[in-house]
Design an enzyme around this catalytic site. Structure first.
Site, PDB file in Angstrom:
ATOM      1  N   SER A   5       0.821  -1.222   0.000  1.00 10.87           N
ATOM      2  CA  SER A   5       0.000   0.000   0.000  1.00 10.87           C
ATOM      3  C   SER A   5       0.848   1.263   0.000  1.00 10.87           C
ATOM      4  O   SER A   5       1.651   1.487   0.901  1.00 10.87           O
ATOM      5  CB  SER A   5      -0.906   0.019   1.235  1.00 10.87           C
ATOM      6  OG  SER A   5      -1.860  -1.001   1.190  1.00 10.87           O
ATOM      7  N   HIS A  14      -2.827   0.440  -4.767  1.00  5.45           N
ATOM      8  CA  HIS A  14      -2.314  -0.777  -5.387  1.00  5.45           C
ATOM      9  C   HIS A  14      -2.570  -0.688  -6.893  1.00  5.45           C
ATOM     10  O   HIS A  14      -3.702  -0.861  -7.354  1.00  5.45           O
ATOM     11  CB  HIS A  14      -3.001  -2.017  -4.805  1.00  5.45           C
ATOM     12  CG  HIS A  14      -2.641  -2.288  -3.382  1.00  5.45           C
ATOM     13  ND1 HIS A  14      -1.682  -3.205  -3.027  1.00  5.45           N
ATOM     14  CD2 HIS A  14      -3.098  -1.743  -2.226  1.00  5.45           C
ATOM     15  CE1 HIS A  14      -1.572  -3.224  -1.706  1.00  5.45           C
ATOM     16  NE2 HIS A  14      -2.429  -2.338  -1.195  1.00  5.45           N
ATOM     17  N   HIS A  30      -5.711  -9.114  -2.095  1.00  2.69           N
ATOM     18  CA  HIS A  30      -5.736  -9.546  -0.703  1.00  2.69           C
ATOM     19  C   HIS A  30      -6.772 -10.645  -0.503  1.00  2.69           C
ATOM     20  O   HIS A  30      -7.739 -10.740  -1.266  1.00  2.69           O
ATOM     21  CB  HIS A  30      -6.079  -8.371   0.222  1.00  2.69           C
ATOM     22  CG  HIS A  30      -5.157  -7.204   0.109  1.00  2.69           C
ATOM     23  ND1 HIS A  30      -5.253  -6.290  -0.916  1.00  2.69           N
ATOM     24  CD2 HIS A  30      -4.124  -6.792   0.888  1.00  2.69           C
ATOM     25  CE1 HIS A  30      -4.318  -5.353  -0.762  1.00  2.69           C
ATOM     26  NE2 HIS A  30      -3.623  -5.641   0.320  1.00  2.69           N
ATOM     27  N   TYR A  66      -9.001 -10.641   1.706  1.00  2.73           N
ATOM     28  CA  TYR A  66     -10.305 -10.050   2.014  1.00  2.73           C
ATOM     29  C   TYR A  66     -11.046  -9.586   0.761  1.00  2.73           C
ATOM     30  O   TYR A  66     -12.238  -9.276   0.821  1.00  2.73           O
ATOM     31  CB  TYR A  66     -10.176  -8.906   3.016  1.00  2.73           C
ATOM     32  CG  TYR A  66      -9.365  -7.714   2.557  1.00  2.73           C
ATOM     33  CD1 TYR A  66      -9.849  -6.822   1.603  1.00  2.73           C
ATOM     34  CD2 TYR A  66      -8.122  -7.461   3.113  1.00  2.73           C
ATOM     35  CE1 TYR A  66      -9.109  -5.732   1.193  1.00  2.73           C
ATOM     36  CE2 TYR A  66      -7.371  -6.369   2.719  1.00  2.73           C
ATOM     37  CZ  TYR A  66      -7.860  -5.508   1.767  1.00  2.73           C
ATOM     38  OH  TYR A  66      -7.126  -4.423   1.371  1.00  2.73           O
ATOM     39  N   GLU A  67     -10.346  -9.530  -0.365  1.00  2.00           N
ATOM     40  CA  GLU A  67     -11.016  -9.194  -1.623  1.00  2.00           C
ATOM     41  C   GLU A  67     -11.688 -10.413  -2.256  1.00  2.00           C
ATOM     42  O   GLU A  67     -12.246 -10.326  -3.345  1.00  2.00           O
ATOM     43  CB  GLU A  67     -10.004  -8.603  -2.610  1.00  2.00           C
ATOM     44  CG  GLU A  67      -9.434  -7.265  -2.166  1.00  2.00           C
ATOM     45  CD  GLU A  67      -8.355  -6.758  -3.092  1.00  2.00           C
ATOM     46  OE1 GLU A  67      -8.699  -6.171  -4.138  1.00  2.00           O
ATOM     47  OE2 GLU A  67      -7.157  -6.947  -2.779  1.00  2.00           O
ATOM     48  N   ALA A  84       2.535  -1.923   4.210  1.00  2.00           N
ATOM     49  CA  ALA A  84       2.213  -0.892   5.187  1.00  2.00           C
ATOM     50  C   ALA A  84       1.603  -1.586   6.394  1.00  2.00           C
ATOM     51  O   ALA A  84       0.831  -2.537   6.249  1.00  2.00           O
ATOM     52  CB  ALA A  84       1.233   0.113   4.592  1.00  2.00           C
ATOM     53  N   MET A 137      -2.464  -6.687   6.651  1.00  2.00           N
ATOM     54  CA  MET A 137      -3.417  -7.604   6.012  1.00  2.00           C
ATOM     55  C   MET A 137      -2.832  -8.311   4.789  1.00  2.00           C
ATOM     56  O   MET A 137      -3.571  -8.681   3.884  1.00  2.00           O
ATOM     57  CB  MET A 137      -4.679  -6.829   5.612  1.00  2.00           C
ATOM     58  CG  MET A 137      -5.339  -6.095   6.761  1.00  2.00           C
ATOM     59  SD  MET A 137      -6.705  -5.034   6.183  1.00  2.00           S
ATOM     60  CE  MET A 137      -7.027  -4.073   7.665  1.00  2.00           C
ATOM     61  N   SER A 138      -1.521  -8.489   4.759  1.00  6.10           N
ATOM     62  CA  SER A 138      -0.907  -9.107   3.582  1.00  6.10           C
ATOM     63  C   SER A 138       0.343  -9.879   3.984  1.00  6.10           C
ATOM     64  O   SER A 138       0.524 -10.227   5.151  1.00  6.10           O
ATOM     65  CB  SER A 138      -0.537  -8.012   2.556  1.00  6.10           C
ATOM     66  OG  SER A 138       0.489  -7.181   3.070  1.00  6.10           O
ATOM     67  N   ASN A 169       1.020   4.060  10.950  1.00  6.68           N
ATOM     68  CA  ASN A 169       0.145   4.605  11.994  1.00  6.68           C
ATOM     69  C   ASN A 169       0.307   3.767  13.255  1.00  6.68           C
ATOM     70  O   ASN A 169       0.746   2.609  13.191  1.00  6.68           O
ATOM     71  CB  ASN A 169      -1.318   4.570  11.537  1.00  6.68           C
ATOM     72  CG  ASN A 169      -1.775   3.169  11.164  1.00  6.68           C
ATOM     73  OD1 ASN A 169      -1.490   2.700  10.040  1.00  6.68           O
ATOM     74  ND2 ASN A 169      -2.437   2.479  12.082  1.00  6.68           N
ATOM     75  N   HIS A 199      -7.615   4.451   5.533  1.00  6.69           N
ATOM     76  CA  HIS A 199      -6.739   3.938   4.480  1.00  6.69           C
ATOM     77  C   HIS A 199      -5.985   5.080   3.797  1.00  6.69           C
ATOM     78  O   HIS A 199      -4.828   4.915   3.386  1.00  6.69           O
ATOM     79  CB  HIS A 199      -7.557   3.157   3.450  1.00  6.69           C
ATOM     80  CG  HIS A 199      -6.710   2.489   2.411  1.00  6.69           C
ATOM     81  ND1 HIS A 199      -5.808   1.487   2.709  1.00  6.69           N
ATOM     82  CD2 HIS A 199      -6.602   2.685   1.065  1.00  6.69           C
ATOM     83  CE1 HIS A 199      -5.198   1.093   1.606  1.00  6.69           C
ATOM     84  NE2 HIS A 199      -5.649   1.813   0.596  1.00  6.69           N
TER      85      HIS A 199
END
Length: 244
Positions: A4, A35, A57, A59-60, A85, A182-183, A206, A218
Site C-alpha cells: 500500500s 495498489h 488480498h 479479504y477481496e 504498510a 493484512m498481507s 500509523n 486507508h
C-alpha cells in the site's frame, strides 16, 4: 512486492516494461487504492528484476495470492522481497518507522498451500526461518552504513478488511507482534514452499488501534507509506545490488 502506497519505489526501475495483472491468467485485478495492479520488468542496481506493484488480498475474495510467488519461481527468480504498510504495536513504532520482518504470525487462519501440491513445491515447507538470515544481515548492515533507522520485529498478518479493535491489538502485543497488517504472510508461505528466499520490510504508517489519537483511515496509511517510499527505495536498491 510493493504494498500500500509503496508503488513509487518502482520508479527506480530502469527500462521498465509494464504488464497489468489482467495480462496474467488467473490473477484478479487489484481493487484497493494505493495498489496499481501491475508487474514491472526492468533493471534495478544493475540487476534484472520483476516488481509487483500492488497486490490482491484475501479479504477481496481472492484465492490467488500464491500465484505471484509461483510465477516468480517458474521464471527462475530466486529471491522475493516483499513490502507492506503496517500498524505499529511496539512502543516507539510511530508513523514512518521501517521494520525488517524477522518472523510472522499467520492470524488470517488461511493457508495458500491448501489443496493439491504444485509441481516443484514442498508439501510441508519448513518455516523455522521464513525471512532469510543472510538477506536480513545485509539489510541491517546497509541501513547502518547509510544511517537509515531500521527496526526489526514480528509482523502479524490478519484477514481484514476492518482494522483491529483495541482489544485485538492488546492480544497481538501479548502474542509477540510488533506490527500488524493484512498481507505478506500468505505470499511468503507460498514463496518458501517454492524454494524462494524471502526478505520482508514493513513501513509503519500509523499507531495501531487504542495506541494513538484519532481513528485509522486507508488514506492516512497510503499517504504515510508514500512519504517513507524514498527511504525504503534507497534501502531496497542497495540490498538488491548485493544479492548473490
Amino acid at each position: 512486492m510493493l504494498g500500500s502506497g509503496l508503488g513509487g519505489v518502482a520508479e527506480r526501475i530502469a527500462g521498465a516494461i509494464r504488464i497489468p495483472f489482467a495480462g496474467v491468467p488467473g490473477l484478479p485485478p487489484a481493487t484497493v487504492a494505493g495498489h496499481a495492479g501491475e508487474f514491472i520488468a526492468g533493471n534495478l542496481a544493475g540487476r534484472a528484476v520483476l516488481a509487483q506493484r500492488g497486490r490482491t488480498h484475501l479479504y477481496e475474495g481472492s484465492a490467488a495470492m500464491a500465484l505471484p510467488p509461483r510465477l516468480f519461481a517458474a521464471l527462475g527468480i530466486g529471491v522475493m522481497v516483499v513490502t507492506n504498510a503496517a500498524g505499529g504495536i511496539r512502543p516507539g513504532f510511530a508513523s514512518g518507522t521501517l521494520m525488517l520482518i524477522a518472523d510472522h504470525l499467520n492470524l488470517s487462519f488461511r493457508n495458500p498451500l491448501l489443496g493439491a501440491v504444485w509441481s516443484g513445491e514442498a508439501r510441508f515447507p519448513d518455516m523455522s526461518d521464513p525471512y532469510d538470515a543472510d538477506l536480513r544481515n545485509s539489510a541491517r548492515r546497509i541501513a547502518c552504513e547509510r544511517a537509515i533507522a531500521l527496526e526489526e520485529g514480528v509482523y502479524a498478518g490478519v484477514l481484514g478488511p476492518s482494522y483491529e479493535t483495541p482489544a485485538e491489538i492488546r492480544m497481538l502485543a501479548r502474542l509477540g507482534a510488533d506490527a500488524v497488517g493484512m498481507s505478506t504472510v500468505a505470499e511468503v508461505i507460498a514463496a518458501r514452499a517454492a524454494g524462494l528466499r524471502c526478505l520482508g520490510l514493513s513501513v509503519v504508517t500509523n499507531r495501531a488501534a487504542g495506541l494513538g489519537a484519532g481513528i485509522t483511515s486507508h488514506t492516512e496509511v497510503v499517504d504515510a507509506a508514500g512519504r517513507a517510499g524514498a527511504t525504503l527505495g534507497a534501502l531496497l536498491e542497495a540490498v538488491v545490488a548485493e544479492i548473490a
